[in-house]
Design a protein around this motif. Sequence first.
Motif, PDB file in Angstrom:
ATOM      1  N   LYS A  32       0.961  -1.167   0.044  1.00 21.53           N
ATOM      2  CA  LYS A  32       0.134   0.026   0.014  1.00 21.53           C
ATOM      3  C   LYS A  32       0.713   1.278   0.048  1.00 21.53           C
ATOM      4  N   SER A  33       1.968   1.264   0.730  1.00 20.07           N
ATOM      5  CA  SER A  33       2.947   2.436   0.725  1.00 20.07           C
ATOM      6  C   SER A  33       3.394   2.568  -0.512  1.00 20.07           C
ATOM      7  N   PHE A  34       3.900   1.530  -1.304  1.00 18.97           N
ATOM      8  CA  PHE A  34       4.391   1.709  -2.513  1.00 18.97           C
ATOM      9  C   PHE A  34       3.387   2.106  -3.451  1.00 18.97           C
ATOM     10  N   MET A  35       2.401   1.737  -3.453  1.00 21.38           N
ATOM     11  CA  MET A  35       1.239   2.185  -4.297  1.00 21.38           C
ATOM     12  C   MET A  35       1.057   3.709  -4.209  1.00 21.38           C
ATOM     13  N   GLN A  36       1.065   4.099  -3.033  1.00 23.97           N
ATOM     14  CA  GLN A  36       0.524   5.367  -2.902  1.00 23.97           C
ATOM     15  C   GLN A  36       1.701   6.436  -3.399  1.00 23.97           C
ATOM     16  N   THR A  37       2.996   5.923  -3.755  1.00 25.03           N
ATOM     17  CA  THR A  37       3.903   6.730  -4.308  1.00 25.03           C
ATOM     18  C   THR A  37       3.773   7.084  -5.843  1.00 25.03           C
ATOM     19  N   CYS A  38       2.902   6.550  -6.357  1.00 21.48           N
ATOM     20  CA  CYS A  38       2.911   6.192  -7.948  1.00 21.48           C
ATOM     21  C   CYS A  38       2.000   7.640  -8.448  1.00 21.48           C
ATOM     22  N   GLU A  39       2.509   8.269  -9.275  1.00 23.28           N
ATOM     23  CA  GLU A  39       1.987   9.209  -9.974  1.00 23.28           C
ATOM     24  C   GLU A  39       1.288   8.748 -11.484  1.00 23.28           C
ATOM     25  N   ALA A  40       1.941   7.827 -11.937  1.00 17.92           N
ATOM     26  CA  ALA A  40       1.403   7.204 -13.241  1.00 17.92           C
ATOM     27  C   ALA A  40       1.694   5.688 -12.903  1.00 17.92           C
TER      28      ALA A  40
ATOM     29  N   ARG B 226       9.737   7.135 -13.624  1.00 25.36           N
ATOM     30  CA  ARG B 226       8.752   7.921 -13.386  1.00 25.36           C
ATOM     31  C   ARG B 226       7.288   7.277 -13.161  1.00 25.36           C
ATOM     32  N   VAL B 227       7.207   6.149 -13.845  1.00 25.46           N
ATOM     33  CA  VAL B 227       5.963   5.276 -13.942  1.00 25.46           C
ATOM     34  C   VAL B 227       6.029   4.025 -13.282  1.00 25.46           C
ATOM     35  N   CYS B 228       5.164   3.759 -12.358  1.00 24.96           N
ATOM     36  CA  CYS B 228       5.102   2.102 -11.572  1.00 24.96           C
ATOM     37  C   CYS B 228       4.541   1.307 -12.432  1.00 24.96           C
ATOM     38  N   TYR B 229       5.172   0.086 -12.467  1.00 26.88           N
ATOM     39  CA  TYR B 229       4.709  -1.093 -13.007  1.00 26.88           C
ATOM     40  C   TYR B 229       4.087  -2.131 -11.765  1.00 26.88           C
ATOM     41  N   VAL B 230       2.798  -2.360 -11.797  1.00 25.10           N
ATOM     42  CA  VAL B 230       2.062  -3.250 -10.737  1.00 25.10           C
ATOM     43  C   VAL B 230       1.562  -4.229 -11.406  1.00 25.10           C
ATOM     44  N   ALA B 231       1.736  -5.549 -10.852  1.00 28.78           N
ATOM     45  CA  ALA B 231       1.064  -6.845 -11.233  1.00 28.78           C
ATOM     46  C   ALA B 231       0.493  -7.202  -9.971  1.00 28.78           C
ATOM     47  N   PHE B 232      -0.695  -7.304 -10.084  1.00 33.64           N
ATOM     48  CA  PHE B 232      -1.735  -8.222  -8.885  1.00 33.64           C
ATOM     49  C   PHE B 232      -1.624  -9.464  -9.205  1.00 33.64           C
ATOM     50  N   TRP B 233      -1.415 -10.461  -8.176  1.00 38.08           N
ATOM     51  CA  TRP B 233      -1.294 -11.995  -7.955  1.00 38.08           C
ATOM     52  C   TRP B 233      -2.098 -12.053  -6.744  1.00 38.08           C
TER      53      TRP B 233
ATOM     54  N   LYS C 291      10.851  -5.797 -13.931  1.00 35.57           N
ATOM     55  CA  LYS C 291      10.371  -4.403 -13.937  1.00 35.57           C
ATOM     56  C   LYS C 291       8.921  -4.128 -13.045  1.00 35.57           C
ATOM     57  N   TRP C 292       8.355  -5.583 -12.903  1.00 35.72           N
ATOM     58  CA  TRP C 292       7.197  -5.448 -12.224  1.00 35.72           C
ATOM     59  C   TRP C 292       7.072  -5.390 -10.704  1.00 35.72           C
ATOM     60  N   ARG C 293       6.406  -4.672  -9.898  1.00 33.94           N
ATOM     61  CA  ARG C 293       6.230  -4.826  -8.687  1.00 33.94           C
ATOM     62  C   ARG C 293       5.067  -5.685  -8.436  1.00 33.94           C
ATOM     63  N   VAL C 294       5.357  -7.053  -7.972  1.00 31.62           N
ATOM     64  CA  VAL C 294       4.022  -7.739  -7.565  1.00 31.62           C
ATOM     65  C   VAL C 294       3.516  -7.662  -6.308  1.00 31.62           C
ATOM     66  N   VAL C 295       2.086  -7.207  -6.664  1.00 30.59           N
ATOM     67  CA  VAL C 295       1.240  -6.970  -5.085  1.00 30.59           C
ATOM     68  C   VAL C 295       0.475  -8.426  -5.148  1.00 30.59           C
ATOM     69  N   LEU C 296       0.678  -9.024  -3.944  1.00 27.37           N
ATOM     70  CA  LEU C 296       0.046 -10.245  -3.511  1.00 27.37           C
ATOM     71  C   LEU C 296      -1.368  -9.791  -3.110  1.00 27.37           C
TER      72      LEU C 296
ATOM     73  N   ARG D 244      -3.282   8.221  -5.266  1.00 24.49           N
ATOM     74  CA  ARG D 244      -2.408   9.407  -5.557  1.00 24.49           C
ATOM     75  C   ARG D 244      -1.990   9.499  -7.136  1.00 24.49           C
ATOM     76  N   ALA D 245      -2.309   8.611  -7.711  1.00 24.11           N
ATOM     77  CA  ALA D 245      -1.965   8.552  -9.358  1.00 24.11           C
ATOM     78  C   ALA D 245      -2.848   9.305  -9.904  1.00 24.11           C
ATOM     79  N   ARG D 246      -2.310  10.061 -11.116  1.00 25.26           N
ATOM     80  CA  ARG D 246      -3.123  10.961 -11.714  1.00 25.26           C
ATOM     81  C   ARG D 246      -3.333  10.040 -13.206  1.00 25.26           C
ATOM     82  N   TYR D 247      -2.717   9.134 -13.688  1.00 26.62           N
ATOM     83  CA  TYR D 247      -2.887   8.319 -14.786  1.00 26.62           C
ATOM     84  C   TYR D 247      -2.614   6.956 -14.433  1.00 26.62           C
ATOM     85  N   SER D 248      -3.265   5.932 -15.423  1.00 27.42           N
ATOM     86  CA  SER D 248      -3.061   4.607 -15.415  1.00 27.42           C
ATOM     87  C   SER D 248      -3.543   4.140 -16.525  1.00 27.42           C
ATOM     88  N   ILE D 249      -2.360   3.080 -16.923  1.00 26.24           N
ATOM     89  CA  ILE D 249      -2.589   2.249 -18.218  1.00 26.24           C
ATOM     90  C   ILE D 249      -2.900   0.861 -17.801  1.00 26.24           C
ATOM     91  N   TRP D 250      -3.859   0.191 -18.082  1.00 24.00           N
ATOM     92  CA  TRP D 250      -4.416  -1.212 -17.815  1.00 24.00           C
ATOM     93  C   TRP D 250      -4.026  -2.029 -19.044  1.00 24.00           C
TER      94      TRP D 250
END
Length: 448
Positions: free
Chosen positions: A198-206, A232-239, A262-267, A293-299
Amino acid sequence: MASSSFKGIAVSVSDEESDEPAKVRVRVRQKRKKTVIRVSGGIWRRIVRKVVRWWPVLIILPTFAVLFFEISRVTWKSGDVGKKVELVDDQKPHGNLNRLDPTTRVVNGVREPCLKILRPEEIDRLEFPAGAESNFPVKKVLYKSASGVSYDAGDNVTLLHEHTDHDRFNLFTGKQTLHEREECFKRDGGFRISGDDKSFMQTCEAVVSTCAFGGGDDLYQPIGMTEASLRRVCYVAFWDEVTLAAQEAEGRGVGGDGMVGKWRVVLVRELPFSDQRLNGKIPKMLSHRLFPRARYSIWVDAKSQFRRDPVGVLEALLWRGGAACVFDEGRAVVKKNKASPQEVELQLTQYRRDGFTAVKRFGGKKALAEASVIVREHTAATNLLMCVWFNEVVRFTSRDQLSFPYVLRRLNLSGVNMFPVCTRKDLVNSMGHRRKARPLPPSRTAAH
């Protein structure tokens, strides 16, 4: 498949029909007459024989020379200070995987790229624009009472004071029972994420995000970005735990830093639905809730490999100016066994009652969304669209392409623009699902 965009959102749409009429070229092969050359003199006669015999080689060699010269010239031009920016490319192409070649199409007889993305040097100089939103489409907010009566938000001043000395609740606050108050301290309804994530995800602007629940997909590393965009951009994969176990069994576990490439895996634990497709709609549609806190996202769907610079994609699809029908899709969903006939018929019957007809176009373009790629700015308008869309897939079937055109029409969102079929192909390399996702047993889903 193609995509649609409006005021900060771009969604890939179905490619059941081509946006452009098919062009068929007919070439008539004519018989080539043999040329007879009469030359006097033995030397010239031998020269002519050599030329006639080896003329294909004499043509091919200069062609290859010109081609090699052109290839050697195709490098990214340096910036104003003469600094060359390289793309991050540490993966070798294998079949459709790791392909970086641009997808093109013919427009008015001229071949051009499907996605006109900036050069890396130009992308590095981009700044996220100011977050001012204009033409907000939400005109009215209603508060709904327990009795089902709705009140206009314009009556807030009156409603806020509609309580007695013994009752502080009103239509603005809602009326929470003591039991509901106690329960809200115990459980959060599922989709549990660790504090570190959660702390990591709150740092993502995109953020570029994907998910693989039920062990059905592998994780494909993104390619084609610059080092600056990678920072500048977070790469997050939900598992979920099923996917984690499946990947570890194949020797692809998560590192101690929570990263897989390059992916941050969020369990995610305690998924709220036994239907894994429905669980996948949470990160797909509610990214504004997961990344506050993200302003942009790409799914990007897990079956695809993202292959373009995300900041360049945002610039091309959001910052730069500029079909089958839902009932056809319902029949296709049933035919492919992606939902039961009863589920689909219930949903489409309700849409017919709401006056939704078999319109194949929206604003002159295809209206049927496939939605494997979603590019959006997190604004009140796009958040509303995604929340209402999520409500539809929860209430009816998890096949979101059935409800997307309906939601667009009900919200009456103007300025929807479709971009060509080949744009999605330029954004991602399609790999397909590796295996069938396993549904969660009821005992492992969160109470809700």
